[in-house]
Design an enzyme around this catalytic site. Structure first.
Site, mmCIF file in Angstrom:
data_model
loop_
_atom_site.group_PDB
_atom_site.id
_atom_site.type_symbol
_atom_site.label_atom_id
_atom_site.label_comp_id
_atom_site.label_asym_id
_atom_site.label_seq_id
_atom_site.Cartn_x
_atom_site.Cartn_y
_atom_site.Cartn_z
ATOM 1 N N ASN A 69 0.935 -1.173 0.053
ATOM 2 C CA ASN A 69 -0.150 -0.184 0.144
ATOM 3 C C ASN A 69 0.789 1.316 0.140
ATOM 4 O OD1 ASN A 69 -0.404 2.029 2.276
ATOM 5 N ND2 ASN A 69 0.215 0.154 3.150
ATOM 6 N N ASN A 126 3.576 7.651 15.088
ATOM 7 C CA ASN A 126 4.107 6.929 13.694
ATOM 8 C C ASN A 126 5.431 7.613 13.042
ATOM 9 O OD1 ASN A 126 4.359 5.498 11.228
ATOM 10 N ND2 ASN A 126 2.259 5.898 10.644
ATOM 11 N N CYS A 129 6.285 5.137 8.850
ATOM 12 C CA CYS A 129 5.692 4.967 7.446
ATOM 13 C C CYS A 129 6.268 5.004 6.280
ATOM 14 C CB CYS A 129 4.379 6.136 7.586
ATOM 15 S SG CYS A 129 3.305 5.531 6.048
ATOM 16 N N ASN A 191 6.071 -1.915 11.631
ATOM 17 C CA ASN A 191 5.334 -1.157 10.630
ATOM 18 C C ASN A 191 5.714 -2.238 9.253
ATOM 19 O OD1 ASN A 191 3.724 0.534 9.187
ATOM 20 N ND2 ASN A 191 4.422 2.281 10.193
ATOM 21 N N GLY A 242 1.889 -7.218 12.367
ATOM 22 C CA GLY A 242 2.583 -7.688 11.062
ATOM 23 C C GLY A 242 2.345 -9.017 10.658
ATOM 24 N N GLY A 264 -4.317 -5.955 11.131
ATOM 25 C CA GLY A 264 -4.500 -5.179 10.192
ATOM 26 C C GLY A 264 -5.049 -5.713 8.849
ATOM 27 N N THR A 265 -3.991 -6.033 8.107
ATOM 28 C CA THR A 265 -4.540 -6.447 6.601
ATOM 29 C C THR A 265 -5.308 -7.797 6.606
ATOM 30 O OG1 THR A 265 -2.181 -5.843 5.851
ATOM 31 C CG2 THR A 265 -3.237 -7.345 4.510
#
Length: 303
Positions: A69, A126, A129, A191, A242, A264-265
């Site tokens: 992404n 963060n 990123c 991340n 992760g 997340g994903t």
């Protein structure tokens, strides 16, 4: 029934499953599937001051075992969030974590100071990123810069401060120690890893930003290794993320040293994933005769 509650930086979560920033938005899309209160917490969509339109498309690419992404921290800004979504989320009986980012040191401090005056439970800084051209990973890969920016943000807020670490480094324990020295209360990792895909027909990168962040099951072994390393290098609580997609992954991550996990994903393929992970962990703990989920934290036995 096993006790699922965990405490990270003085904040108590009813269970150790948190939705990861950027993958759950502000929660409204999921309320028809299950009560948001079923979650231990929500790491909100990463916010900047002011908000950002994000990167131009294409911003998403499929990869074996995951996705790339390059959304670029598209967000409405903290004022819009507080006006439109905060009151609703505050009623959902779950921990709210504001994920904050910026392009300059001053911008990080400004948004941290803004949220300090709100009812948000915790900040997630963060500095890792990889899909914005300024800030983010530029701060997160240099231990000296990590110590500097974390220290500045620490002085800008009284909220519990969790620092999100980049895996795009030679030794993640160096940035972890730098964040600890500067006053972080907790660490979250990892991340995304920086990756790239190319369209062989056009000979151009699939992502308009050329590169983006790789997430999903493909990065899970890397995440487990880094969580284990960091958990053994610092005294701070670690939140692991992760590639977590199943309850078995969450158990493995906690055995590596994580006090809690972020999902997340997996949400993009299975929006029920966080709830299924909570239920699966609960059943497994009962089957093992483990009364408290905290008993498995850091329980791996290296050879």
């Amino acid at each position: 029934m096993a006790k699922l509650a965990v405490t990270v930086a003085g904040v108590t979560f009813k269970n150790p499953v948190i939705t990861a920033s950027g993958c759950y938005g502000f929660g409204r899309d999921y309320e028809e599937l299950y009560p948001i209160s079923a979650l231990g917490g929500i790491s909100l969509k990463g916010m900047t001051m002011p908000g950002r339109p994000g990167n131009p498309p294409s911003r998403i690419a499929e990869t074996p075992g995951g996705m790339l992404n390059s959304v670029g921290l598209q967000n409405p800004g903290p004022e819009a969030f507080m006006e439109k979504d905060y009151a609703y989320l505050r009623q959902q009986d779950t921990v709210l974590i504001a994920n904050i980012a910026g392009s300059t040191e001053e911008a990080y401090c400004q948004i941290a100071s803004y949220f300090d005056k709100t009812g948000i439970d915790m900040l997630e800084l963060n500095i890792s990123c990889p899909n914005v051209r300024q800030g983010g990973v530029a701060f997160g890969t240099d231990p000296k810069m990590v110590e500097k920016i974390v220290g500045m943000v620490r002085r800008s807020t009284t909220k519990p401060l969790m620092v999100k670490l980049s895996p795009n480094v030679t030794d993640i324990t160096e940035t972890a120690r730098a964040a600890e020295a500067a006053g972080a209360d907790a660490l979250s990792l990892i991340n995304t890893l920086t990756g790239m895909r190319i369209d062989i027909r056009t000979r151009r990168p699939i992502l308009h930003n050329n590169t983006g962040g790789l997430s999903g099951p493909a990065v899970f072994p890397v995440a487990v290794r880094m969580v284990w390393q960091v958990a053994n290098a610092v005294r701070l609580p670690v939140v692991g993320l992760g590639g977590i997609a199943r309850w078995q992954d969450a158990v493995e991550m906690m055995m590596a040293g994580a006090r809690a996990v972020q999902v997340g994903t997996a949400l993009f393929g299975n929006p029920m994933a966080p709830v299924e992970i909570v239920q699966g962990m609960d059943a497994w703990l009962d089957s093992q005769g483990i009364r408290d989920v905290n008993e498995i934290v850091g329980s791996v036995k290296p050879w």
